[in-house]
Motif scaffolding. Sequence first.
Motif, mmCIF file in Angstrom:
data_model
loop_
_atom_site.group_PDB
_atom_site.id
_atom_site.type_symbol
_atom_site.label_atom_id
_atom_site.label_comp_id
_atom_site.label_asym_id
_atom_site.label_seq_id
_atom_site.Cartn_x
_atom_site.Cartn_y
_atom_site.Cartn_z
ATOM 1 N N LEU A 131 0.824 -1.198 0.000
ATOM 2 C CA LEU A 131 0.000 0.000 0.000
ATOM 3 C C LEU A 131 0.867 1.261 0.000
ATOM 4 C CD1 LEU A 131 -2.776 -0.889 2.604
ATOM 5 C CD2 LEU A 131 -2.892 -1.073 0.122
ATOM 6 N N ASP A 132 0.359 2.310 -0.649
ATOM 7 C CA ASP A 132 1.045 3.596 -0.592
ATOM 8 C C ASP A 132 0.730 4.249 0.753
ATOM 9 O OD1 ASP A 132 -1.539 4.623 -0.759
ATOM 10 O OD2 ASP A 132 -1.379 5.083 -2.894
ATOM 11 N N PRO A 133 1.404 5.346 1.098
ATOM 12 C CA PRO A 133 1.175 5.964 2.420
ATOM 13 C C PRO A 133 -0.287 6.295 2.701
ATOM 14 C CG PRO A 133 3.163 6.858 1.444
ATOM 15 C CD PRO A 133 2.536 5.983 0.396
ATOM 16 N N GLN A 134 -1.004 6.799 1.697
ATOM 17 C CA GLN A 134 -2.419 7.106 1.909
ATOM 18 C C GLN A 134 -3.212 5.841 2.207
ATOM 19 O OE1 GLN A 134 -3.994 9.910 2.287
ATOM 20 N NE2 GLN A 134 -6.005 8.946 2.483
ATOM 21 N N GLY A 135 -2.931 4.761 1.454
ATOM 22 C CA GLY A 135 -3.616 3.498 1.692
ATOM 23 C C GLY A 135 -3.318 2.930 3.062
ATOM 24 N N MET A 136 -2.069 3.099 3.529
ATOM 25 C CA MET A 136 -1.702 2.621 4.857
ATOM 26 C C MET A 136 -2.477 3.371 5.929
ATOM 27 S SD MET A 136 2.402 2.271 4.181
ATOM 28 C CE MET A 136 2.875 1.595 5.747
ATOM 29 N N ARG A 137 -2.623 4.684 5.743
ATOM 30 C CA ARG A 137 -3.394 5.459 6.719
ATOM 31 C C ARG A 137 -4.851 5.008 6.743
ATOM 32 N NH1 ARG A 137 -0.022 9.714 4.851
ATOM 33 N NH2 ARG A 137 -1.538 10.298 3.260
ATOM 34 N N GLU A 138 -5.411 4.726 5.559
ATOM 35 C CA GLU A 138 -6.808 4.299 5.494
ATOM 36 C C GLU A 138 -7.010 2.952 6.177
ATOM 37 O OE1 GLU A 138 -7.571 4.362 1.337
ATOM 38 O OE2 GLU A 138 -7.719 6.544 1.217
ATOM 39 N N ILE A 139 -6.072 2.018 5.966
ATOM 40 C CA ILE A 139 -6.194 0.699 6.598
ATOM 41 C C ILE A 139 -6.007 0.828 8.110
ATOM 42 C CG2 ILE A 139 -5.210 -1.612 6.767
ATOM 43 C CD1 ILE A 139 -6.899 -1.049 4.242
ATOM 44 N N ARG A 140 -5.090 1.695 8.552
ATOM 45 C CA ARG A 140 -4.935 1.916 9.994
ATOM 46 C C ARG A 140 -6.237 2.439 10.597
ATOM 47 N NH1 ARG A 140 0.347 4.173 8.868
ATOM 48 N NH2 ARG A 140 -0.532 6.260 9.007
ATOM 49 N N ALA A 141 -6.863 3.393 9.897
ATOM 50 C CA ALA A 141 -8.126 3.942 10.393
ATOM 51 C C ALA A 141 -9.198 2.867 10.440
ATOM 52 C CB ALA A 141 -8.574 5.101 9.507
ATOM 53 N N LEU A 142 -9.232 1.997 9.426
ATOM 54 C CA LEU A 142 -10.219 0.916 9.401
ATOM 55 C C LEU A 142 -9.991 -0.045 10.560
ATOM 56 C CD1 LEU A 142 -12.476 -0.745 8.118
ATOM 57 C CD2 LEU A 142 -10.775 -1.742 6.567
ATOM 58 N N ILE A 143 -8.747 -0.403 10.825
ATOM 59 C CA ILE A 143 -8.428 -1.313 11.923
ATOM 60 C C ILE A 143 -8.861 -0.711 13.256
ATOM 61 C CG2 ILE A 143 -6.512 -2.316 13.226
ATOM 62 C CD1 ILE A 143 -5.119 -2.835 10.540
ATOM 63 N N ARG A 144 -8.579 0.571 13.441
ATOM 64 C CA ARG A 144 -9.001 1.231 14.689
ATOM 65 C C ARG A 144 -10.525 1.226 14.826
ATOM 66 N NH1 ARG A 144 -5.272 5.406 12.943
ATOM 67 N NH2 ARG A 144 -3.236 5.125 13.921
ATOM 68 N N ALA A 145 -11.227 1.485 13.709
ATOM 69 C CA ALA A 145 -12.688 1.502 13.747
ATOM 70 C C ALA A 145 -13.240 0.128 14.087
ATOM 71 C CB ALA A 145 -13.245 1.983 12.407
ATOM 72 N N LEU A 146 -12.644 -0.921 13.539
ATOM 73 C CA LEU A 146 -13.094 -2.279 13.832
ATOM 74 C C LEU A 146 -12.884 -2.605 15.305
ATOM 75 C CD1 LEU A 146 -11.648 -4.032 10.659
ATOM 76 C CD2 LEU A 146 -14.069 -3.830 11.224
ATOM 77 N N ALA A 147 -11.727 -2.209 15.845
ATOM 78 C CA ALA A 147 -11.459 -2.459 17.257
ATOM 79 C C ALA A 147 -12.433 -1.676 18.140
ATOM 80 C CB ALA A 147 -10.015 -2.092 17.591
ATOM 81 N N ALA A 148 -12.763 -0.450 17.729
ATOM 82 C CA ALA A 148 -13.712 0.354 18.502
ATOM 83 C C ALA A 148 -15.089 -0.289 18.543
ATOM 84 C CB ALA A 148 -13.805 1.759 17.907
#
Length: 361
Positions: free
Chosen positions: A201-218
């Motif tokens: 993933l490019d940097p933007q994609g990495m940020r999006e996946i990080r945000a998705l992972i945090r949302a799933l954990a929440a």
Amino acid sequence: MPQPPAPEPDGARPPDDGPAPSPPDDGPPPRPAGEPAIETRGLTKAYRGGRLAVDGLDLAVPRGSIFGFLGPNGCGKTTTIRMLMGLIEASAGSARVLGQPMPAAGRRVLPKVGALIEGPALYGFLSGRDNLRRFDAADPYADPRTRAERVGRALERVGLASAAGKKARAYSLGMKQRLGLAAALLQPRELLVLDEPTNGLDPQGMREIRALIRALAADGTTVFLSSHLLDEIEQVCTHAAVMARGRLITQGTVAALSATVLGSRGHGRLTVTTPDTADAVRILKEHGLTGLEAADDRVTGELPDATAAMGAPGGGAPPDLAELNAALVHAGVRVRGFGTERASLEDVFVQLTGEGFDVAG
């Protein structure tokens, strides 16, 4: 990684009607929510010749955590994941996933688990959307009447809605990773097991996946991921475990692991940004800091523990950071930046294993 379901004849589509079978309701009742999402006791995998890939692993992954699984190449992380998912048998020890023994309870456990292990297996000649339709059709608990909605929602969550009609063979590596993650998210999951989820993933994609992972954990999903990107783990994970040579070195919260390393150095490391480095070094030394280093407009030093601080002004306790800053200013030091460093996961790894870090194994 399990292969995708066998393709149907050209032009065929999964059925769109008929009720979905009910999940099996046999077996023990669910365990309390406080029980770890993943727990292993003495988990061991030995190959021919007695080589131990995993040696007596005792792992505890708290429910609702984002758990980073760290270790150098060949340390046994992927072998551990394969045992947890029932893809290979353990030589000794036990593993429980979502409160039930694996692999014995695989039919009850795996429908609650989404996994992306060693990259997704896709049909290159099908579109991203049709790949997900076939994955969904292979799930005996998926209601075919709501398939289109599930597929669309999963594509949207990983940012592939606009590329859903493109053939998978035309996807970049990062897009394939996203599609594999979408497949893991077709159904609500109690646990996500992700092996290098941001690979390609490019940097933007990495940020999006990080945000998705945090949302799933929440939302209550436990996320268990391995990655060779220590900075990536540090940004997203609440807990982590470090493996080396098939053995578990340590585990705990990311903050606690960092604090352990800082504790071994005293009370931490202070960094002061100033053009007056010589004066800053003199003042900090008078207040008990050791290991002082000056480079360009930056001065760093180790904050003393209580014993070392006995000889410092106000002795008997480490210096108060506000008072230390005030002392610098009072001495005419132009302070442009002032703060303590937290040990990185790389610091933790090197401190615990005495070696550098390589890609995930």
